[in-house]
Motif scaffolding. Structure first.
Motif, PDB file in Angstrom:
ATOM      1  N   ILE A  59       2.654   5.376  38.076  1.00 59.08           N
ATOM      2  CA  ILE A  59       2.328   4.180  37.285  1.00 59.08           C
ATOM      3  C   ILE A  59       2.973   2.941  37.897  1.00 59.08           C
ATOM      4  O   ILE A  59       2.322   1.895  38.029  1.00 59.08           O
ATOM      5  N   TYR A  60       4.231   3.064  38.312  1.00 61.39           N
ATOM      6  CA  TYR A  60       4.904   1.931  38.952  1.00 61.39           C
ATOM      7  C   TYR A  60       4.197   1.530  40.242  1.00 61.39           C
ATOM      8  O   TYR A  60       3.995   0.345  40.508  1.00 61.39           O
ATOM      9  N   VAL A  61       3.825   2.517  41.038  1.00 62.75           N
ATOM     10  CA  VAL A  61       3.126   2.226  42.288  1.00 62.75           C
ATOM     11  C   VAL A  61       1.790   1.560  41.999  1.00 62.75           C
ATOM     12  O   VAL A  61       1.391   0.620  42.692  1.00 62.75           O
ATOM     13  N   PHE A  62       1.071   2.011  40.969  1.00 66.77           N
ATOM     14  CA  PHE A  62      -0.203   1.397  40.614  1.00 66.77           C
ATOM     15  C   PHE A  62      -0.018  -0.076  40.252  1.00 66.77           C
ATOM     16  O   PHE A  62      -0.789  -0.931  40.703  1.00 66.77           O
ATOM     17  N   VAL A  63       0.989  -0.402  39.491  1.00 72.14           N
ATOM     18  CA  VAL A  63       1.242  -1.796  39.108  1.00 72.14           C
ATOM     19  C   VAL A  63       1.595  -2.626  40.342  1.00 72.14           C
ATOM     20  O   VAL A  63       1.120  -3.753  40.508  1.00 72.14           O
ATOM     21  N   ILE A  64       2.410  -2.059  41.229  1.00 70.75           N
ATOM     22  CA  ILE A  64       2.755  -2.764  42.473  1.00 70.75           C
ATOM     23  C   ILE A  64       1.499  -3.003  43.312  1.00 70.75           C
ATOM     24  O   ILE A  64       1.322  -4.076  43.888  1.00 70.75           O
ATOM     25  N   LEU A  65       0.608  -1.998  43.361  1.00 69.63           N
ATOM     26  CA  LEU A  65      -0.632  -2.148  44.131  1.00 69.63           C
ATOM     27  C   LEU A  65      -1.529  -3.255  43.571  1.00 69.63           C
ATOM     28  O   LEU A  65      -2.255  -3.905  44.324  1.00 69.63           O
ATOM     29  N   ILE A  66      -1.473  -3.482  42.277  1.00 71.73           N
ATOM     30  CA  ILE A  66      -2.236  -4.583  41.683  1.00 71.73           C
ATOM     31  C   ILE A  66      -1.759  -5.920  42.242  1.00 71.73           C
ATOM     32  O   ILE A  66      -2.565  -6.767  42.642  1.00 71.73           O
ATOM     33  N   PHE A  67      -0.441  -6.097  42.312  1.00 66.91           N
ATOM     34  CA  PHE A  67       0.102  -7.336  42.855  1.00 66.91           C
ATOM     35  C   PHE A  67      -0.189  -7.471  44.350  1.00 66.91           C
ATOM     36  O   PHE A  67      -0.482  -8.567  44.837  1.00 66.91           O
ATOM     37  N   VAL A  68      -0.119  -6.367  45.077  1.00 63.06           N
ATOM     38  CA  VAL A  68      -0.462  -6.387  46.504  1.00 63.06           C
ATOM     39  C   VAL A  68      -1.931  -6.767  46.679  1.00 63.06           C
ATOM     40  O   VAL A  68      -2.276  -7.557  47.563  1.00 63.06           O
ATOM     41  N   TYR A  69      -2.802  -6.224  45.825  1.00 58.95           N
ATOM     42  CA  TYR A  69      -4.230  -6.547  45.890  1.00 58.95           C
ATOM     43  C   TYR A  69      -4.469  -8.036  45.655  1.00 58.95           C
ATOM     44  O   TYR A  69      -5.243  -8.672  46.379  1.00 58.95           O
ATOM     45  N   VAL A  70      -3.813  -8.603  44.655  1.00 61.09           N
ATOM     46  CA  VAL A  70      -3.989 -10.028  44.349  1.00 61.09           C
ATOM     47  C   VAL A  70      -3.548 -10.879  45.536  1.00 61.09           C
ATOM     48  O   VAL A  70      -4.258 -11.808  45.943  1.00 61.09           O
ATOM     49  N   LYS A  71      -2.395 -10.549  46.106  1.00 63.78           N
ATOM     50  CA  LYS A  71      -1.899 -11.317  47.255  1.00 63.78           C
ATOM     51  C   LYS A  71      -2.833 -11.168  48.453  1.00 63.78           C
ATOM     52  O   LYS A  71      -3.155 -12.153  49.122  1.00 63.78           O
ATOM     53  N   ALA A  72      -3.285  -9.957  48.725  1.00 58.14           N
ATOM     54  CA  ALA A  72      -4.170  -9.720  49.863  1.00 58.14           C
ATOM     55  C   ALA A  72      -5.520 -10.412  49.666  1.00 58.14           C
ATOM     56  O   ALA A  72      -6.071 -11.000  50.604  1.00 58.14           O
ATOM     57  N   MET A  73      -6.069 -10.344  48.463  1.00 57.20           N
ATOM     58  CA  MET A  73      -7.356 -10.989  48.207  1.00 57.20           C
ATOM     59  C   MET A  73      -7.244 -12.508  48.295  1.00 57.20           C
ATOM     60  O   MET A  73      -8.166 -13.179  48.771  1.00 57.20           O
ATOM     61  N   THR A  74      -6.140 -13.061  47.861  1.00 57.26           N
ATOM     62  CA  THR A  74      -5.928 -14.502  47.986  1.00 57.26           C
ATOM     63  C   THR A  74      -5.925 -14.896  49.458  1.00 57.26           C
ATOM     64  O   THR A  74      -6.546 -15.887  49.850  1.00 57.26           O
ATOM     65  N   SER A  75      -5.251 -14.099  50.266  1.00 58.29           N
ATOM     66  CA  SER A  75      -5.195 -14.363  51.698  1.00 58.29           C
ATOM     67  C   SER A  75      -6.579 -14.248  52.341  1.00 58.29           C
ATOM     68  O   SER A  75      -6.979 -15.096  53.152  1.00 58.29           O
ATOM     69  N   ILE A  76      -7.320 -13.204  51.991  1.00 55.46           N
ATOM     70  CA  ILE A  76      -8.666 -13.011  52.548  1.00 55.46           C
ATOM     71  C   ILE A  76      -9.599 -14.137  52.093  1.00 55.46           C
ATOM     72  O   ILE A  76     -10.385 -14.663  52.883  1.00 55.46           O
ATOM     73  N   ASP A  77      -9.517 -14.514  50.815  1.00 54.95           N
ATOM     74  CA  ASP A  77     -10.349 -15.603  50.303  1.00 54.95           C
ATOM     75  C   ASP A  77     -10.074 -16.917  51.033  1.00 54.95           C
ATOM     76  O   ASP A  77     -11.006 -17.645  51.369  1.00 54.95           O
ATOM     77  N   GLU A  78      -8.805 -17.201  51.265  1.00 55.77           N
ATOM     78  CA  GLU A  78      -8.460 -18.441  51.977  1.00 55.77           C
ATOM     79  C   GLU A  78      -8.943 -18.375  53.430  1.00 55.77           C
ATOM     80  O   GLU A  78      -9.382 -19.378  53.982  1.00 55.77           O
ATOM     81  N   LYS A  79      -8.846 -17.207  54.025  1.00 58.39           N
ATOM     82  CA  LYS A  79      -9.272 -17.036  55.419  1.00 58.39           C
ATOM     83  C   LYS A  79     -10.748 -17.346  55.589  1.00 58.39           C
ATOM     84  O   LYS A  79     -11.170 -17.946  56.579  1.00 58.39           O
ATOM     85  N   TYR A  80     -11.562 -16.935  54.617  1.00 57.63           N
ATOM     86  CA  TYR A  80     -13.010 -17.122  54.701  1.00 57.63           C
ATOM     87  C   TYR A  80     -13.505 -18.339  53.911  1.00 57.63           C
ATOM     88  O   TYR A  80     -14.704 -18.565  53.814  1.00 57.63           O
ATOM     89  N   GLY A  81     -12.589 -19.080  53.321  1.00 57.09           N
ATOM     90  CA  GLY A  81     -12.967 -20.317  52.638  1.00 57.09           C
ATOM     91  C   GLY A  81     -13.690 -20.119  51.326  1.00 57.09           C
ATOM     92  O   GLY A  81     -14.511 -20.940  50.955  1.00 57.09           O
ATOM     93  N   VAL A  82     -13.381 -19.049  50.606  1.00 54.39           N
ATOM     94  CA  VAL A  82     -14.015 -18.824  49.309  1.00 54.39           C
ATOM     95  C   VAL A  82     -13.016 -18.822  48.165  1.00 54.39           C
ATOM     96  O   VAL A  82     -13.316 -18.363  47.079  1.00 54.39           O
ATOM     97  N   HIS A  83     -11.821 -19.373  48.419  1.00 59.24           N
ATOM     98  CA  HIS A  83     -10.811 -19.421  47.370  1.00 59.24           C
ATOM     99  C   HIS A  83     -11.160 -20.501  46.349  1.00 59.24           C
ATOM    100  O   HIS A  83     -11.943 -21.404  46.629  1.00 59.24           O
ATOM    101  N   GLU A  84     -10.555 -20.376  45.176  1.00 56.20           N
ATOM    102  CA  GLU A  84     -10.849 -21.330  44.097  1.00 56.20           C
ATOM    103  C   GLU A  84     -10.118 -22.631  44.294  1.00 56.20           C
ATOM    104  O   GLU A  84      -9.086 -22.729  44.806  1.00 56.20           O
TER     105      GLU A  84
END
Length: 84
Positions: A59-84
């Motif tokens: 459960i702890y790892v799952f919660v940590i993975l959620i935060f990792v996903y948010v950070k990674a998606m923010t980075s990918i979105d900025e890289k491709y210019g689709v961030h909010e």
């Protein structure tokens, strides 16, 4: 966004999601079921490590993975210019 850029975006997005799912699978299924005997030989504060992973660790790892996903998606979105 061009079709090539959109395809690269989704390819990177799916690759990142698959990596996170593999980590989640290894921790929840591997540590909680497959490797439980080996992990139970280790005790921390009187609790066997295999039991801890099965009950709390996954459960702890799952919660940590959620935060990792948010950070990674923010980075990918900025890289491709689709961030909010």
């Amino acid at each position: 966004m061009s079709p090539e850029k959109a395809q690269a975006y989704w390819k990177e997005n799916i690759a990142m999601i698959l990596k996170l799912l593999v980590v989640w699978f290894v921790v929840s299924f591997g540590c909680g079921i497959i490797f439980i005997e080996q992990l139970n030989s280790i005790e921390i504060s009187g609790v066997k490590l295999g039991f801890w992973f099965a009950q709390q660790g996954a459960i702890y790892v799952f919660v940590i993975l959620i935060f990792v996903y948010v950070k990674a998606m923010t980075s990918i979105d900025e890289k491709y210019g689709v961030h909010e």
